[in-house]
Design a protein around this motif. Structure first.
Motif, PDB file in Angstrom:
ATOM      1  N   LEU A  93       4.608  10.303   6.960  1.00  0.00           N
ATOM      2  CA  LEU A  93       5.816   9.353   6.069  1.00  0.00           C
ATOM      3  C   LEU A  93       5.566   8.926   4.605  1.00  0.00           C
ATOM      4  O   LEU A  93       6.710   8.809   3.855  1.00  0.00           O
ATOM      5  CB  LEU A  93       6.510   8.340   7.201  1.00  0.00           C
ATOM      6  N   ARG A  94       4.353   8.358   4.356  1.00  0.00           N
ATOM      7  CA  ARG A  94       3.730   8.202   3.635  1.00  0.00           C
ATOM      8  C   ARG A  94       4.434   8.986   2.062  1.00  0.00           C
ATOM      9  O   ARG A  94       5.021   8.697   1.190  1.00  0.00           O
ATOM     10  CB  ARG A  94       2.592   7.323   3.342  1.00  0.00           C
ATOM     11  N   LEU A  95       3.809  10.710   2.770  1.00  0.00           N
ATOM     12  CA  LEU A  95       3.894  10.945   1.451  1.00  0.00           C
ATOM     13  C   LEU A  95       5.350  11.694   1.735  1.00  0.00           C
ATOM     14  O   LEU A  95       6.087  12.333   0.180  1.00  0.00           O
ATOM     15  CB  LEU A  95       3.071  12.507   1.451  1.00  0.00           C
ATOM     16  N   ARG A  96       5.970  11.904   2.618  1.00  0.00           N
ATOM     17  CA  ARG A  96       8.014  11.968   2.180  1.00  0.00           C
ATOM     18  C   ARG A  96       8.252  11.410   1.030  1.00  0.00           C
ATOM     19  O   ARG A  96       9.480  11.895   0.590  1.00  0.00           O
ATOM     20  CB  ARG A  96       8.227  11.638   3.443  1.00  0.00           C
ATOM     21  N   TYR A  97       8.004  10.052   1.420  1.00  0.00           N
ATOM     22  CA  TYR A  97       8.488   8.599   0.649  1.00  0.00           C
ATOM     23  C   TYR A  97       7.461   8.314  -0.314  1.00  0.00           C
ATOM     24  O   TYR A  97       7.196   7.448  -0.566  1.00  0.00           O
ATOM     25  CB  TYR A  97       9.653   7.252   0.893  1.00  0.00           C
ATOM     26  N   ARG A  98       6.656   9.275  -0.455  1.00  0.00           N
ATOM     27  CA  ARG A  98       5.814   9.405  -1.571  1.00  0.00           C
ATOM     28  C   ARG A  98       5.798   8.223  -2.675  1.00  0.00           C
ATOM     29  O   ARG A  98       5.034   7.377  -3.406  1.00  0.00           O
ATOM     30  CB  ARG A  98       5.379  10.216  -2.946  1.00  0.00           C
ATOM     31  N   TYR A  99       6.799   8.200  -3.828  1.00  0.00           N
ATOM     32  CA  TYR A  99       7.534   6.903  -4.655  1.00  0.00           C
ATOM     33  C   TYR A  99       7.058   6.022  -4.092  1.00  0.00           C
ATOM     34  O   TYR A  99       7.228   4.394  -4.877  1.00  0.00           O
ATOM     35  CB  TYR A  99       8.774   7.488  -4.759  1.00  0.00           C
ATOM     36  N   LEU A 100       7.815   4.799  -2.614  1.00  0.00           N
ATOM     37  CA  LEU A 100       7.557   3.874  -2.316  1.00  0.00           C
ATOM     38  C   LEU A 100       6.217   3.481  -2.010  1.00  0.00           C
ATOM     39  O   LEU A 100       5.694   2.490  -2.216  1.00  0.00           O
ATOM     40  CB  LEU A 100       8.444   3.710  -0.588  1.00  0.00           C
ATOM     41  N   ASP A 101       5.617   4.219  -1.263  1.00  0.00           N
ATOM     42  CA  ASP A 101       3.958   4.498  -1.550  1.00  0.00           C
ATOM     43  C   ASP A 101       3.601   4.229  -2.690  1.00  0.00           C
ATOM     44  O   ASP A 101       2.358   3.465  -2.543  1.00  0.00           O
ATOM     45  CB  ASP A 101       3.550   5.600  -0.640  1.00  0.00           C
ATOM     46  N   LEU A 102       3.497   4.527  -3.824  1.00  0.00           N
ATOM     47  CA  LEU A 102       3.223   4.517  -5.257  1.00  0.00           C
ATOM     48  C   LEU A 102       3.488   3.152  -5.873  1.00  0.00           C
ATOM     49  O   LEU A 102       2.645   2.781  -6.637  1.00  0.00           O
ATOM     50  CB  LEU A 102       3.569   5.395  -6.482  1.00  0.00           C
ATOM     51  N   ARG A 103       4.572   2.348  -4.800  1.00  0.00           N
ATOM     52  CA  ARG A 103       4.373   1.142  -5.716  1.00  0.00           C
ATOM     53  C   ARG A 103       3.767   0.012  -4.905  1.00  0.00           C
ATOM     54  O   ARG A 103       4.058  -1.376  -5.382  1.00  0.00           O
ATOM     55  CB  ARG A 103       6.140   0.825  -4.920  1.00  0.00           C
ATOM     56  N   ARG A 104       3.048   0.743  -4.195  1.00  0.00           N
ATOM     57  CA  ARG A 104       2.251  -0.228  -3.510  1.00  0.00           C
ATOM     58  C   ARG A 104       0.658  -1.270  -5.231  1.00  0.00           C
ATOM     59  O   ARG A 104       0.264  -0.173  -5.990  1.00  0.00           O
ATOM     60  CB  ARG A 104       0.901  -0.031  -2.560  1.00  0.00           C
ATOM     61  N   GLN A 105       0.079  -2.245  -4.357  1.00  0.00           N
ATOM     62  CA  GLN A 105      -0.380  -2.715  -5.628  1.00  0.00           C
ATOM     63  C   GLN A 105      -1.483  -1.880  -5.745  1.00  0.00           C
ATOM     64  O   GLN A 105      -2.803  -0.661  -6.885  1.00  0.00           O
ATOM     65  CB  GLN A 105      -0.855  -3.660  -5.641  1.00  0.00           C
ATOM     66  N   GLU A 106      -1.999  -1.624  -4.335  1.00  0.00           N
ATOM     67  CA  GLU A 106      -2.883  -0.575  -4.315  1.00  0.00           C
ATOM     68  C   GLU A 106      -2.993   1.135  -5.421  1.00  0.00           C
ATOM     69  O   GLU A 106      -4.521   1.347  -5.379  1.00  0.00           O
ATOM     70  CB  GLU A 106      -3.526  -0.350  -3.102  1.00  0.00           C
ATOM     71  N   SER A 107      -2.292   1.152  -5.017  1.00  0.00           N
ATOM     72  CA  SER A 107      -2.086   2.310  -5.449  1.00  0.00           C
ATOM     73  C   SER A 107      -2.238   2.178  -7.182  1.00  0.00           C
ATOM     74  O   SER A 107      -2.886   2.688  -7.696  1.00  0.00           O
ATOM     75  CB  SER A 107      -0.079   3.020  -5.389  1.00  0.00           C
ATOM     76  N   TRP A 108      -1.382   1.251  -7.720  1.00  0.00           N
ATOM     77  CA  TRP A 108      -1.262   1.053  -8.912  1.00  0.00           C
ATOM     78  C   TRP A 108      -2.396   0.590  -9.710  1.00  0.00           C
ATOM     79  O   TRP A 108      -3.972   1.626 -10.757  1.00  0.00           O
ATOM     80  CB  TRP A 108      -0.932  -0.266  -9.420  1.00  0.00           C
ATOM     81  N   HIS A 109      -3.867   0.734  -8.652  1.00  0.00           N
ATOM     82  CA  HIS A 109      -5.082  -0.224  -9.304  1.00  0.00           C
ATOM     83  C   HIS A 109      -5.473   1.370  -9.491  1.00  0.00           C
ATOM     84  O   HIS A 109      -6.708   1.562  -9.671  1.00  0.00           O
ATOM     85  CB  HIS A 109      -4.945  -0.345  -8.129  1.00  0.00           C
ATOM     86  N   GLY A 131       4.302  -2.470   1.036  1.00  0.00           N
ATOM     87  CA  GLY A 131       3.883  -3.672   1.278  1.00  0.00           C
ATOM     88  C   GLY A 131       3.184  -3.214   2.670  1.00  0.00           C
ATOM     89  O   GLY A 131       2.150  -4.020   3.039  1.00  0.00           O
ATOM     90  N   ASP A 132       3.353  -2.466   3.263  1.00  0.00           N
ATOM     91  CA  ASP A 132       3.230  -2.740   4.806  1.00  0.00           C
ATOM     92  C   ASP A 132       2.924  -1.217   4.638  1.00  0.00           C
ATOM     93  O   ASP A 132       2.687  -0.363   6.103  1.00  0.00           O
ATOM     94  CB  ASP A 132       4.537  -2.911   5.511  1.00  0.00           C
ATOM     95  N   ALA A 133       3.410   0.083   3.642  1.00  0.00           N
ATOM     96  CA  ALA A 133       2.483   0.963   3.802  1.00  0.00           C
ATOM     97  C   ALA A 133       0.443   1.756   4.533  1.00  0.00           C
ATOM     98  O   ALA A 133       0.673   2.617   5.018  1.00  0.00           O
ATOM     99  CB  ALA A 133       2.552   2.187   2.679  1.00  0.00           C
ATOM    100  N   ALA A 134      -0.185   1.104   4.017  1.00  0.00           N
ATOM    101  CA  ALA A 134      -1.517   0.804   4.552  1.00  0.00           C
ATOM    102  C   ALA A 134      -0.883   1.294   6.373  1.00  0.00           C
ATOM    103  O   ALA A 134      -1.947   2.046   6.515  1.00  0.00           O
ATOM    104  CB  ALA A 134      -2.535  -0.379   4.443  1.00  0.00           C
ATOM    105  N   GLY A 135      -0.667   1.021   7.060  1.00  0.00           N
ATOM    106  CA  GLY A 135       0.019   0.897   7.963  1.00  0.00           C
ATOM    107  C   GLY A 135       0.838   1.949   8.550  1.00  0.00           C
ATOM    108  O   GLY A 135       0.680   2.116   9.803  1.00  0.00           O
ATOM    109  N   VAL A 136       1.136   2.805   7.618  1.00  0.00           N
ATOM    110  CA  VAL A 136       2.016   3.763   7.963  1.00  0.00           C
ATOM    111  C   VAL A 136       1.745   4.803   8.080  1.00  0.00           C
ATOM    112  O   VAL A 136       0.956   5.595   7.912  1.00  0.00           O
ATOM    113  CB  VAL A 136       3.050   3.968   6.783  1.00  0.00           C
ATOM    114  N   ASP A 137       2.382   6.380   9.361  1.00  0.00           N
ATOM    115  CA  ASP A 137       2.235   6.514   9.056  1.00  0.00           C
ATOM    116  C   ASP A 137       1.795   8.211   8.085  1.00  0.00           C
ATOM    117  O   ASP A 137       2.678   8.146   6.539  1.00  0.00           O
ATOM    118  CB  ASP A 137       2.925   8.143  10.089  1.00  0.00           C
ATOM    119  N   GLU A 138       0.766   8.903   7.137  1.00  0.00           N
ATOM    120  CA  GLU A 138       0.789  10.003   6.271  1.00  0.00           C
ATOM    121  C   GLU A 138       1.781  10.438   5.884  1.00  0.00           C
ATOM    122  O   GLU A 138       2.534  10.421   4.536  1.00  0.00           O
ATOM    123  CB  GLU A 138      -0.178  10.097   6.038  1.00  0.00           C
TER     124      GLU A 138
END
Length: 570
Positions: free
Chosen positions: A103-119, A94-101
């Motif tokens: 880090l988000r790509l390293r844990y992409r499976y967590l980043d993809l759990r965002r509602q925005e990603s599903w949309h 839920g806080d991924a939007a403010g996280v360094d990219e």
């Protein structure tokens, strides 16, 4: 069933927000609903995977949450099973939007759990289905072309794949399905499309990836108008069904020369004005040597009017001048139009009549800023084109809710490559020249125009295509003009030249960057946001740490030996 988005303990009552792809629902546990589920809930943390059973009921009055689609109900839980636990999170989805990219790509499976990603990926799926339905109704067949093909190094660098069975020989991953889709036309399929995976080993930008998806179309017995009309209808259907946006058809057209002359770019952004004006005829005999001298040497003086920018400070004007010089210009001339007159360092060097004629030509009025570049035409247009975009950003002239399409046509067929010291194709060497320019092909090749067309959306090249060469004699002429000797042409393209001998129909097509299209439609800043597992700008996958070394046995099987890093650099 789903993931725990949030856990709250309120005085003996535990609330869990349970999330899956469809949304979020509040789950309530208390000692009254059963001891074991409540005990298990005490150990639950964010991103645990749960299965719960209970009664869906209305929330007590005053506790409703209007921010949630399910905010009027909750699940009074009678059973709870922990399907899996989760380690301490590097970041909360839920806080991924403010996280360094990175880090988000390293844990992409967590980043993809965002509602925005599903949309985003739901929209991508819907877009693909809309396109498939539209093209199927128009008589297109969806067909696949090979991933492993031969290297034809024309344009970007290939990704090479060594062959174990044929030592010392290599496949290449396709940069596009170009030759295969043309061969499908020769085979008589007439209308083909594909969501093609393409690979290019090139420097990356926000709208580039080493592997990407291309919507590829090819049609037989058509001309430019047929392909452009179908493309417009396809885009109109896509925007209407996906975004409920109605596009105005047909899209406007500009030739390459008109686009460069007016906007300084072959992919102009038409959401704002700031068009260029050529004032060379006014200043050809000016006493200002900067202007007159440039024109006498074959250059031009071109300018743009910036409405309401007369208040720019000298600091801002100096910044703009530095940018122009950095982009290749010798300088930037400016004139500030005020009620009391004109302010500029060049006023003393020019006749009042010249200044008046300049203002009239530029349609200037009090409060405007006039900017001019005196240089060779290509430099002047490219610098002012970049300056135009810079000013639009500074003055907030760009409406991001607006979709402005334009076709760019009549590109040069060929251009001279200073590094290679030869002519090369602007698009690719299978593009047909305009029939009326064929007599110039050998004598004045750089004047030959192509039957090529790009479609541009909001200053971004969305796709490009052309009418193809369907006769072997003309294809061999093009190869000759770009310096491809007959033997080399036969070695690289013999299979294709032979196919042209067997009744190739007139044909043409277009290809869109599907990822780029979605990026623009969803108002995102990078195509990485619309690709499930993208690469970084250094062409690496942070999730899998690819590319990576392989074991010596694999290299031996491929008859490959890796050089030490120092030798590779040399």
């Amino acid at each position: 069933m789903g993931w725990v988005q949030k856990r709250r303990d309120h005085g003996g009552v535990i609330f869990l927000d349970l999330r899956d792809r469809s949304g979020v629902v509040q789950v309530v546990l208390s000692p009254d609903t059963g001891g074991l589920p409540f005990q298990r809930a005490n150990s639950v943390r964010a991103e645990f995977v749960l299965a719960v059973r209970g009664q869906v009921r209305r929330r007590p009055p005053g506790t409703e949450n209007p921010q949630m689609a399910t905010g009027e109900v909750e699940v009074a839980t009678s059973e709870l099973e922990i399907l899996n636990t989760a380690r301490a999170l590097p970041f909360h989805p839920g806080d991924a939007a403010g996280v360094d990219e990175a880090l988000r790509l390293r844990y992409r499976y967590l980043d993809l759990r965002r509602q925005e990603s599903w949309h985003i990926f739901t929209m991508r799926h819907r877009a693909a289905n809309i396109i498939r339905d539209f093209l199927s109704k128009k008589g297109f067949l969806e067909m696949e072309t090979p991933m492993l093909t031969r290297s034809t190094p024309e344009g970007a660098r290939d990704y090479l794949v060594p062959s174990r069975v044929h030592p010392g020989e290599f496949f290449a991953l396709p940069q596009s399905p170009q030759l295969f889709k043309q061969i499908l036309m020769i085979a008589g399929f007439e209308r083909y499309f594909q969501f093609a995976r393409c690979f290019r080993d090139e420097d990356l930008r926000a709208d580039r990836q080493p592997e990407f998806t291309q919507l590829d179309l090819e049609m037989s017995f058509v001309d430019e108008h047929d392909i452009q009309q179908l493309t417009e209808e396809l885009l109109a259907a896509l925007f209407q069904e996906l975004l409920d946006v109605e596009l105005t058809l047909p899209f406007p057209h500009l030739t390459y020369q008109e686009a460069m002359g007016t906007y300084g770019s072959d992919r102009p952004d038409l959401r704002f004005g700031l068009e260029m004006v050529d004032v060379s005829s006014i200043l050809a005999d000016s006493k200002c040597r900067v202007f007159a001298g440039t024109i006498k040497k074959g250059g031009v003086v071109k300018g743009i009017r910036v409405p309401g920018a007369a208040g720019f400070s000298r600091k801002i004007l100096d910044e703009l001048t530095s940018m122009a010089v950095e982009w290749g210009a010798h300088g930037l001339a400016w004139f500030i139009l005020e009620d009391k007159g004109v302010r500029s360092p060049l006023v003393k060097l020019m006749e009042p009549e010249e200044i008046d004629a300049l203002i009239t030509k530029m349609e200037g009025k009090s409060g405007d800023l006039l900017l001019f570049v005196a240089d060779q035409r290509q430099v002047a247009e490219e610098v002012l084109g970049k300056l135009r975009l810079e000013l639009a950003g500074r003055l907030d002239l760009i409406d991001n809710k607006k979709y402005t399409f334009i076709w760019i046509t009549d590109f040069p067929l060929l251009e001279y490559d200073e590094n290679e010291q030869r002519l090369e194709a602007v698009h690719h060497p299978f593009t047909s020249p305009l029939n009326e320019d064929l007599p110039l092909l050998e004598s004045q090749p750089e004047r030959v125009r192509a039957r090529a067309y790009d479609i541009v959306l909001n200053g971004v090249e969305l796709g490009g295509g052309s009418i193809r060469i369907h006769r072997r004699d003309l294809q061999e002429r093009i190869f000759g003009v770009i310096g491809l000797e007959p033997q080399e042409a036969q070695e690289k393209f013999g299979f294709f030249l032979e196919a042209l001998d067997y009744g190739a129909p007139p044909h043409g097509g277009i290809a869109f960057g599907f990822d780029r299209l979605l990026m623009l439609m969803l108002d995102l800043e990078t195509i990485r946001d619309v690709i499930p597992f993208p690469k970084t700008q250094r062409a690496t996958c942070l999730l899998t740490s690819a590319p990576a070394p392989v074991i010596p046995k694999q290299l031996r099987e491929l008859h490959i030996q890796c050089l030490p890093a120092k030798i590779k650099q040399d």
